[in-house]
Design a protein around this motif. Structure first.
Motif, PDB file in Angstrom:
ATOM      1  N   SER A   1      32.230  46.996  41.247  1.00 39.14           N
ATOM      2  CA  SER A   1      31.463  45.765  41.425  1.00 39.14           C
ATOM      3  C   SER A   1      32.043  44.692  40.513  1.00 39.14           C
ATOM      4  N   ARG A   2      31.771  43.441  40.809  1.00 37.33           N
ATOM      5  CA  ARG A   2      32.294  42.353  39.976  1.00 37.33           C
ATOM      6  C   ARG A   2      31.774  42.463  38.541  1.00 37.33           C
ATOM      7  N   ASP A   3      30.490  42.809  38.383  1.00 34.19           N
ATOM      8  CA  ASP A   3      29.917  42.943  37.038  1.00 34.19           C
ATOM      9  C   ASP A   3      30.569  44.082  36.272  1.00 34.19           C
ATOM     10  N   LYS A   4      30.795  45.211  36.965  1.00 32.50           N
ATOM     11  CA  LYS A   4      31.421  46.356  36.298  1.00 32.50           C
ATOM     12  C   LYS A   4      32.856  46.033  35.910  1.00 32.50           C
ATOM     13  N   ALA A   5      33.554  45.330  36.799  1.00 34.59           N
ATOM     14  CA  ALA A   5      34.930  44.943  36.492  1.00 34.59           C
ATOM     15  C   ALA A   5      34.976  44.018  35.285  1.00 34.59           C
ATOM     16  N   LYS A   6      34.023  43.112  35.201  1.00 31.82           N
ATOM     17  CA  LYS A   6      33.965  42.209  34.047  1.00 31.82           C
ATOM     18  C   LYS A   6      33.746  42.989  32.759  1.00 31.82           C
ATOM     19  N   GLN A   7      32.902  44.016  32.821  1.00 35.48           N
ATOM     20  CA  GLN A   7      32.666  44.868  31.649  1.00 35.48           C
ATOM     21  C   GLN A   7      33.942  45.602  31.248  1.00 35.48           C
ATOM     22  N   PHE A   8      34.700  46.057  32.239  1.00 32.93           N
ATOM     23  CA  PHE A   8      35.967  46.725  31.942  1.00 32.93           C
ATOM     24  C   PHE A   8      36.898  45.778  31.187  1.00 32.93           C
ATOM     25  N   VAL A   9      36.974  44.540  31.666  1.00 28.67           N
ATOM     26  CA  VAL A   9      37.891  43.572  31.056  1.00 28.67           C
ATOM     27  C   VAL A   9      37.451  43.243  29.636  1.00 28.67           C
ATOM     28  N   THR A  10      36.176  42.867  29.474  1.00 30.59           N
ATOM     29  CA  THR A  10      35.702  42.474  28.136  1.00 30.59           C
ATOM     30  C   THR A  10      35.688  43.658  27.173  1.00 30.59           C
ATOM     31  N   GLY A  11      35.635  44.867  27.727  1.00 34.06           N
ATOM     32  CA  GLY A  11      35.641  46.062  26.884  1.00 34.06           C
ATOM     33  C   GLY A  11      37.037  46.538  26.516  1.00 34.06           C
ATOM     34  N   GLY A  12      38.065  45.768  26.881  1.00 33.19           N
ATOM     35  CA  GLY A  12      39.427  46.127  26.511  1.00 33.19           C
ATOM     36  C   GLY A  12      40.014  47.265  27.318  1.00 33.19           C
ATOM     37  N   MET A  13      39.510  47.476  28.539  1.00 35.87           N
ATOM     38  CA  MET A  13      39.964  48.599  29.358  1.00 35.87           C
ATOM     39  C   MET A  13      40.964  48.190  30.429  1.00 35.87           C
TER      40      MET A  13
ATOM     41  N   ASP B   1      44.749  46.198  31.028  1.00 37.50           N
ATOM     42  CA  ASP B   1      45.973  45.560  30.537  1.00 37.50           C
ATOM     43  C   ASP B   1      46.566  44.721  31.652  1.00 37.50           C
ATOM     44  N   VAL B   2      47.024  43.534  31.298  1.00 36.99           N
ATOM     45  CA  VAL B   2      47.713  42.650  32.235  1.00 36.99           C
ATOM     46  C   VAL B   2      49.174  42.592  31.809  1.00 36.99           C
ATOM     47  N   ASP B   3      50.047  42.998  32.719  1.00 28.50           N
ATOM     48  CA  ASP B   3      51.475  43.095  32.394  1.00 28.50           C
ATOM     49  C   ASP B   3      51.676  43.885  31.110  1.00 28.50           C
ATOM     50  N   PHE B   4      50.898  44.972  31.010  1.00 34.40           N
ATOM     51  CA  PHE B   4      51.054  45.976  29.948  1.00 34.40           C
ATOM     52  C   PHE B   4      50.642  45.488  28.566  1.00 34.40           C
ATOM     53  N   ARG B   5      49.859  44.422  28.531  1.00 33.47           N
ATOM     54  CA  ARG B   5      49.297  43.962  27.266  1.00 33.47           C
ATOM     55  C   ARG B   5      47.799  43.757  27.460  1.00 33.47           C
ATOM     56  N   PRO B   6      46.974  44.113  26.467  1.00 31.35           N
ATOM     57  CA  PRO B   6      45.522  43.981  26.613  1.00 31.35           C
ATOM     58  C   PRO B   6      45.113  42.542  26.913  1.00 31.35           C
ATOM     59  N   CYS B   7      44.145  42.418  27.794  1.00 31.83           N
ATOM     60  CA  CYS B   7      43.587  41.097  28.117  1.00 31.83           C
ATOM     61  C   CYS B   7      42.089  41.262  28.302  1.00 31.83           C
ATOM     62  N   ASP B   8      41.286  40.550  27.493  1.00 31.33           N
ATOM     63  CA  ASP B   8      39.827  40.703  27.563  1.00 31.33           C
ATOM     64  C   ASP B   8      39.142  39.443  28.075  1.00 31.33           C
ATOM     65  N   ALA B   9      39.891  38.576  28.748  1.00 35.84           N
ATOM     66  CA  ALA B   9      39.324  37.336  29.290  1.00 35.84           C
ATOM     67  C   ALA B   9      39.160  37.464  30.799  1.00 35.84           C
ATOM     68  N   PRO B  10      37.938  37.639  31.312  1.00 34.59           N
ATOM     69  CA  PRO B  10      37.728  37.850  32.753  1.00 34.59           C
ATOM     70  C   PRO B  10      38.201  36.695  33.624  1.00 34.59           C
ATOM     71  N   ASP B  11      38.219  35.470  33.072  1.00 34.42           N
ATOM     72  CA  ASP B  11      38.579  34.312  33.889  1.00 34.42           C
ATOM     73  C   ASP B  11      40.083  34.044  33.908  1.00 34.42           C
TER      74      ASP B  11
END
Length: 287
Positions: free
Chosen positions: A224-236, A238-248
């Motif tokens: 779900s979009r909410d669950k995906a946002k939690q994954f991102v903000t929770g540091g789970m 990586d974008v291009d193999f580097r952590p990214c915690d900004a959902p936008d």
């Protein structure tokens, strides 16, 4: 921006700082001849590429990443002196950043002799996996940085790319993969270059409201979009193999996503819009 400021800006950890400092040393040595480093994973390549871009260097002319065959993921940085970079600039038009080097650049890398391909053949009685090969290599005390791709051709055969200095040692020291006795044969550069792409991808399509990280994460991992946002903000994620915690964070086609517990994905392309105005995207999952 000075090299010191670039390193301070890009490096998030001491390990990354050391990698970029080593790249700076290679740059200084490349003023008179071709120089090469160790095998880098994709995340390290992205970081080194960003540093070299800030240093005013252009990929495929001033430098390339080359791993012994066109589909390599683990690759070595080759830095060219200016007289070679000038000649390579003629061949570099329309080459994608993440693609293999031009034939001219690849030929120069091969002639440096930094990489050797070894064909490993098992007995035929045991199934050998990538994990089996890597585990047996590391058990010999070999550093990961001298090991490139391990292209598993079938249940009993693989092609291993290593630093040339390690090849002779491995042909005698590596007698078994797991519990299976193996035979090792060095390949010519041309044979190594013809190694196929052994990665397997599942390709699927979905629609998203925008190209934000949380939306594409939701589509890739079926969240779900909410669950995906939690994954991102929770540091789970990586974008291009580097952590990214900004959902936008806005993503572009060609971006890799690593989603903890779900695998690695490639945001492959945008494929138009739906009748409801949503963006059609195509995603590849490594399987």
């Amino acid at each position: 921006m000075s090299h010191e400021k670039s390193i301070a800006f890009l490096a998030r950890t001491e390990e990354e700082r050391l990698l970029l400092a080593h790249t700076e040393d290679l740059l200084a040595r490349a003023e008179g001849s071709i120089v090469s480093g160790e095998f880098l994973n994709l995340g390290e390549q992205y970081l080194v590429r960003a540093f070299l871009e800030q240093c005013g260097k252009t990929e495929h002319t001033d430098y390339v990443f080359f791993g012994g065959y066109p589909f390599a993921e683990r690759r070595i940085l080759f830095l060219f002196p200016s007289y070679i970079a000038d000649s390579l600039s003629y061949f570099s038009d329309a080459v994608s950043t993440d693609g293999p080097p031009t034939d001219a650049a690849a030929t120069m890398c091969r002639e440096e002799g930094a990489i050797c391909a070894l064909k490993i053949t098992g007995s035929g009685y045991k199934v050998l996996t990538h994990r089996d090969y890597l585990g047996s290599l590391l058990a010999l005390g070999i550093e990961r940085s001298v090991i490139g791709d391990i292209a598993v051709l079938d249940d009993h055969t693989a092609i291993l790319f290593v630093k040339h200095a390690m090849a002779e040692y491995l042909t005698t020291a590596l007698e078994r993969i797991g519990a299976d006795k193996v035979h090792i044969r060095p390949l010519s550069d041309d044979e190594g270059m013809h190694t196929p792409d052994t990665r397997r991808w599942e390709i699927f399509s979905d629609t998203v409201a925008s190209l934000r990280l949380d939306g594409i994460t939701a589509a890739a991992a079926n969240l779900s979009r909410d669950k995906a946002k939690q994954f991102v903000t929770g540091g789970m994620v990586d974008v291009d193999f580097r952590p990214c915690d900004a959902p936008d964070t806005e993503l572009a086609p060609g971006t890799y996503l690593s989603i903890r517990g779900h695998g690695r994905f490639l945001f492959a392309e945008v494929d138009g819009t739906s009748k409801k105005g949503r963006i059609r995207i195509r995603i590849k999952k490594l399987i």
